[in-house]
Design an enzyme around this catalytic site. Structure first.
Site, PDB file in Angstrom:
ATOM      1  N   ARG A 147       0.485  -4.066  -2.107  1.00 52.60           N
ATOM      2  CA  ARG A 147       1.502  -3.362  -1.319  1.00 52.60           C
ATOM      3  C   ARG A 147       1.582  -4.101   0.018  1.00 52.60           C
ATOM      4  NH1 ARG A 147       2.392   2.328  -2.158  1.00 52.60           N
ATOM      5  NH2 ARG A 147       4.411   1.843  -1.258  1.00 52.60           N
ATOM      6  N   ASN A 154       7.832   3.077   8.440  1.00 53.73           N
ATOM      7  CA  ASN A 154       7.451   4.188   7.555  1.00 53.73           C
ATOM      8  C   ASN A 154       8.446   4.249   6.394  1.00 53.73           C
ATOM      9  OD1 ASN A 154       5.630   6.412   7.028  1.00 53.73           O
ATOM     10  ND2 ASN A 154       7.346   7.775   7.443  1.00 53.73           N
ATOM     11  N   LYS A 155       8.233   5.169   5.520  1.00 51.78           N
ATOM     12  CA  LYS A 155       9.033   5.307   4.294  1.00 51.78           C
ATOM     13  C   LYS A 155      10.524   5.246   4.602  1.00 51.78           C
ATOM     14  CE  LYS A 155       7.857   5.441   0.942  1.00 51.78           C
ATOM     15  NZ  LYS A 155       7.773   4.167   0.175  1.00 51.78           N
ATOM     16  N   ASP A 167       3.176   3.511   8.055  1.00 50.39           N
ATOM     17  CA  ASP A 167       2.451   2.486   7.291  1.00 50.39           C
ATOM     18  C   ASP A 167       2.025   1.339   8.184  1.00 50.39           C
ATOM     19  OD1 ASP A 167       4.197   3.977   5.240  1.00 50.39           O
ATOM     20  OD2 ASP A 167       2.649   2.921   4.086  1.00 50.39           O
ATOM     21  N   ARG A 174      -1.732   6.002  -3.209  1.00 48.24           N
ATOM     22  CA  ARG A 174      -0.679   5.569  -2.295  1.00 48.24           C
ATOM     23  C   ARG A 174      -0.918   6.231  -0.948  1.00 48.24           C
ATOM     24  NH1 ARG A 174       1.001   9.902  -1.299  1.00 48.24           N
ATOM     25  NH2 ARG A 174       2.358   9.076   0.328  1.00 48.24           N
ATOM     26  N   GLY A 175      -0.074   5.864   0.047  1.00 41.96           N
ATOM     27  CA  GLY A 175      -0.302   6.348   1.407  1.00 41.96           C
ATOM     28  C   GLY A 175      -1.198   5.333   2.100  1.00 41.96           C
ATOM     29  N   ALA A 176      -0.772   4.912   3.289  1.00 42.35           N
ATOM     30  CA  ALA A 176      -1.425   3.775   3.950  1.00 42.35           C
ATOM     31  C   ALA A 176      -2.948   3.923   4.086  1.00 42.35           C
ATOM     32  CB  ALA A 176      -0.755   3.537   5.304  1.00 42.35           C
TER      33      ALA A 176
HETATM   34  O1  MRU Z   1       5.124   4.313  -0.535  1.00 44.77           O
HETATM   35  P1  MRU Z   1       4.085   5.310  -0.110  1.00 44.77           P
HETATM   36  O2  MRU Z   1       4.175   6.595  -0.852  1.00 44.77           O
HETATM   37  O3  MRU Z   1       2.685   4.727  -0.113  1.00 44.77           O
HETATM   38  O4  MRU Z   1       4.485   5.586   1.395  1.00 44.77           O
HETATM   39  C1  MRU Z   1       3.776   6.484   2.170  1.00 44.77           C
HETATM   40  C2  MRU Z   1       4.365   6.726   3.496  1.00 44.77           C
HETATM   41  O5  MRU Z   1       5.403   6.222   3.837  1.00 44.77           O
HETATM   42  C3  MRU Z   1       3.564   7.546   4.407  1.00 44.77           C
HETATM   43  O6  MRU Z   1       4.393   8.170   5.325  1.00 44.77           O
HETATM   44  C4  MRU Z   1       2.603   6.642   5.154  1.00 44.77           C
HETATM   45  O7  MRU Z   1       1.827   5.874   4.268  1.00 44.77           O
HETATM   46  C5  MRU Z   1       1.738   7.390   6.048  1.00 44.77           C
HETATM   47  S1  MRU Z   1       0.448   8.143   5.136  1.00 44.77           S
HETATM   48  C6  MRU Z   1      -0.536   9.070   6.090  1.00 44.77           C
END
Ligand code: MRU
Length: 370
Positions: free
Chosen positions: A89, A252-253, A242, A52-54
């Site tokens: 995603r 973002n989240k 993201d 996970r994480g963009a």
């Molecule tokens: O749903 P996730 O855990 O993939 O979400 C991640 C985030 O919101 C991060 O802040 C984002 O991907 C930036 S990662 C460097």
């Protein structure tokens, strides 16, 4: 970053028929490395958030195309693998960017040459991510250093949301890259870690990786941030993204927007670390509302996962059985609430002009460009 003293990336090819990932659903209880051997396994790992994480999602998808091409390098197989990975995603633009990058590279090649070229393209995406994040870390460090010089004799208090650290990228992280660089340079820094319900990426992942690197940190519930900012206990908010539009609006989240509102009310600077592959040059301010916001399962809201005193994984229900739940995964923070965007080329004002000054070659073809 180091795991047990060994430099470790979150994703890497294992031999010539698999890719190795850290299963993030097992953290912080266990450090589990898994091998994925097909595009379908990569798609499953992204959808289940083992990866996970963009930025990491983008790199994983690129390796997924490599694995698909090893099995069948026809045009039809390439299109099917791209389509399968793309829907895993919907919000992180890095996924589409990485798939488009690999497909553009290998699509014109004869099938026999595609697997090798896809592997090279995926390796390049992973290596670039590391270099980009190292540069973002240097700009982030300079920012924290500036705050430390203005407020000597006490640690700089950073508040972060979700996990924009090492685990969300191939290495270093984005928002946390500056924290690590500052810490390593001897700048005293302390991080307030939002737990980040419902999946607790802050409590489980950010706290784990900061602890592993020795960075002082404190986990807080998501609603505590505003209170801490009012009391002067937060010097800067640093988050990842993201997808950031060409006009500087930040997806973002879920919960990021509320942190930005509180930061504005309290006069706390709010910075977003955005590697250039997270910038969506096809969407301007007016289009931000049209960005797909991932809807995840209601179970993530109605239940909480954790570990029992005996060390067993457990999931317990926190809502009455009849209550419905709604679980949007991301929100949009308008550019006007963002103090600056930390990119690999420096810190830009959160505006079309600000981003275009740093990335003129990308902005030239962007929607709304003069
Ligand atoms: O749903 P996730 O855990 O993939 O979400 C991640 C985030 O919101 C991060 O802040 C984002 O991907 C930036 S990662 C460097």
């Amino acid at each position: 970053m180091n795991v047990d003293g060994k430099p470790t990336r979150t994703i890497r090819p294992a031999g010539d028929d698999a890719v190795e990932i850290i299963d993030q659903t097992a953290l912080p209880q266990a450090f589990v490395v898994r091998q994925l051997r097909s595009a379908a396994e990569v798609a499953g790992a992204i959808a289940s958030m083992q990866v996970r994480g963009a930025p990491l999602i983008g790199a994983a998808a690129a390796y997924g195309i490599w694995l698909a091409m090893r099995a069948d390098a026809s045009d039809a197989a390439l299109a099917a693998a791209r389509a399968m990975l793309l829907v895993t995603r919907p919000t992180a633009v890095n996924l589409r960017w990485a798939l488009d990058t690999v497909v553009a590279r290998i699509g014109p090649l004869p099938p026999a040459a595609r697997a090798g070229a896809a592997r090279a393209a995926a390796d390049a995406i992973a290596d670039d991510d590391v270099a980009i994040n190292r540069a973002i870390g240097e700009h982030g460090r300079a920012l924290i250093d500036g705050l430390a010089r203005a407020r000597p004799a006490r640690p700089i208090n950073v508040l972060t949301h979700c996990n924009a650290g090492w685990l969300a990228t191939v290495d270093w992280g984005t928002a946390l890259a500056g924290v690590y660089a500052a810490h390593d340079a001897g700048v005293p820094v302390h991080v307030w870690v939002d737990e980040t319900r419902p999946r607790n990426q802050g409590a489980a992942l950010t706290a784990w990786e900061l602890g592993a690197h020795g960075v002082p940190h404190t986990v807080i519930v998501d609603n505590a941030g505003g209170h801490l900012m009012q009391r002067g206990d937060v010097d800067v908010v640093l988050v990842g993204t993201d997808r950031t539009t060409a006009a500087g609006d930040v997806v973002n989240k879920i919960g990021t927007y509320l942190k930005a509102l509180a930061a504005r009310d309290c006069g706390v600077p709010f910075y977003v670390a955005a590697p250039s592959p997270s910038i969506d040059w096809t969407i301007d301010a007016a289009g931000a509302a049209g960005i797909p916001i991932e809807e995840r399962s209601a179970d993530e809201v109605t239940t909480v996962a954790g570990t029992t005193a005996a060390g067993d994984a457990a999931r317990v229900q926190v809502t009455p059985p009849g209550s419905r739940a709604h679980n949007p995964g991301f929100d949009v923070t308008p550019a006007r609430l963002v103090t600056g965007i930390i990119t690999e080329r420096g810190v830009a004002p959160a505006s079309r002009e600000g981003l275009a000054r740093l990335f003129p070659e990308r902005a030239a073809g962007a929607k709304g460009a003069p």
